[in-house]
Design an enzyme around this catalytic site. Structure first.
Site, PDB file in Angstrom:
ATOM      1  N   ARG A  93      53.240  50.840 -29.680  1.00 33.50           N
ATOM      2  CA  ARG A  93      52.303  49.710 -29.713  1.00 33.50           C
ATOM      3  C   ARG A  93      51.386  49.690 -28.500  1.00 33.50           C
ATOM      4  O   ARG A  93      50.451  48.902 -28.448  1.00 33.50           O
ATOM      5  CB  ARG A  93      53.074  48.389 -29.734  1.00 33.50           C
ATOM      6  CG  ARG A  93      53.723  48.057 -31.058  1.00 33.50           C
ATOM      7  CD  ARG A  93      54.156  46.610 -31.043  1.00 33.50           C
ATOM      8  NE  ARG A  93      55.181  46.345 -32.028  1.00 33.50           N
ATOM      9  CZ  ARG A  93      54.930  46.044 -33.296  1.00 33.50           C
ATOM     10  NH1 ARG A  93      53.692  45.999 -33.726  1.00 33.50           N
ATOM     11  NH2 ARG A  93      55.921  45.806 -34.130  1.00 33.50           N
ATOM     12  N   ARG A 138      47.859  36.189 -49.702  1.00 33.66           N
ATOM     13  CA  ARG A 138      49.277  36.542 -49.638  1.00 33.66           C
ATOM     14  C   ARG A 138      50.140  35.281 -49.665  1.00 33.66           C
ATOM     15  O   ARG A 138      49.989  34.404 -48.812  1.00 33.66           O
ATOM     16  CB  ARG A 138      49.528  37.338 -48.356  1.00 33.66           C
ATOM     17  CG  ARG A 138      50.870  37.999 -48.301  1.00 33.66           C
ATOM     18  CD  ARG A 138      50.787  39.285 -47.560  1.00 33.66           C
ATOM     19  NE  ARG A 138      50.839  39.097 -46.115  1.00 33.66           N
ATOM     20  CZ  ARG A 138      50.802  40.095 -45.238  1.00 33.66           C
ATOM     21  NH1 ARG A 138      50.707  41.345 -45.657  1.00 33.66           N
ATOM     22  NH2 ARG A 138      50.859  39.855 -43.959  1.00 33.66           N
TER      23      ARG A 138
END
Ligand SMILES: [Zn+2]
Length: 224
Positions: A93, A138
């Site tokens: 990340r 979503r």
């Protein structure tokens, strides 16, 4: 020569990374090493690391990057012994972690009997407007909690149980989504840049139909 591939999938929330990882697992026999999944297992097994994570998460903190890194270190070698393509999910990340991954793969590459390891990346580049639209659609099924998507008409049919009642995640507002996309760009795009410079990154248009994206990823993997 046979190589092992550590495959990184990059893309903003809503780009379809999770779905495409499933395509790779089911159609190409890739193994999926998810740091989120490893963390859940450690907590469930009550290991010392699991207890440490549970205490942090219980106190409302995020799981620190170093713990995710530690889990990858512990588990990557066993995955490399079992499969040819390992999808690494949730790591690296940061740029520092990308360097750590290089060092780790160099060490693992020394294990006798293990073929050379390549790190390859796929970037599901997706327009903000598409991401915003997908994330706003979503929802979760009210009865079985499966994540699905509202149709253009606003109707919902659960892909798992067929239910038509749905609930939204509270943090899926336009403002929160925009903040998540901004944070993603700041953190991830510099890493994408690193793999681009190494010519180890393939870009696929994540705004396309799911099966088209899967087919293009398959073509990319064939070139690794
Ligand atoms: Zn359902």
């Amino acid at each position: 020569m046979i190589c092992l591939v550590v495959l990184l999938l990059f893309g903003a929330p809503g780009c379809g990374k999770g779905t495409q990882a499933q395509h790779l697992v089911h159609e190409q026999g890739a193994l999926h090493l998810s740091t989120g999944e490893l963390i859940r297992k450690e907590i469930a097994a009550g290991t010392p690391l699991g207890q440490k994570i549970k205490a942090l998460v219980g106190a409302g903190a995020l799981v620190p990057d170093e713990l995710a890194a530690q889990l990858v270190k512990e588990h990557l070698s066993e995955f490399l012994k079992k499969g040819k393509v390992i999808i690494l999910d949730g790591y690296p990340r940061t740029l520092k972690q990308a360097q750590e991954l290089d060092a780790l793969c160099a060490v693992l590459g020394q294990i006798p009997g293990l073929p050379p390891i390549k790190i390859r990346a796929i970037y599901l580049k997706t327009e903000d407007s598409v991401l915003m639209d997908r994330l706003q659609r979503r929802v979760a099924c009210q009865s079985c909690k499966t994540i699905g998507s509202l149709k253009a008409t606003g109707a919902f049919v659960c892909p798992s149980c067929g239910g038509t009642s749905f609930e939204r995640r509270q943090d899926d507002t336009k403002e929160v989504i925009a903040a998540r996309l901004k944070e993603y760009k700041e953190k991830t795009l510099p890493i994408v840049q690193v793999y681009t410079e190494r010519k180890a990154l393939w870009t696929v248009d994540g705004g396309q139909d799911e099966n088209k994206v899967a087919a293009q990823i398959k073509e990319a993997v064939a070139q690794f």
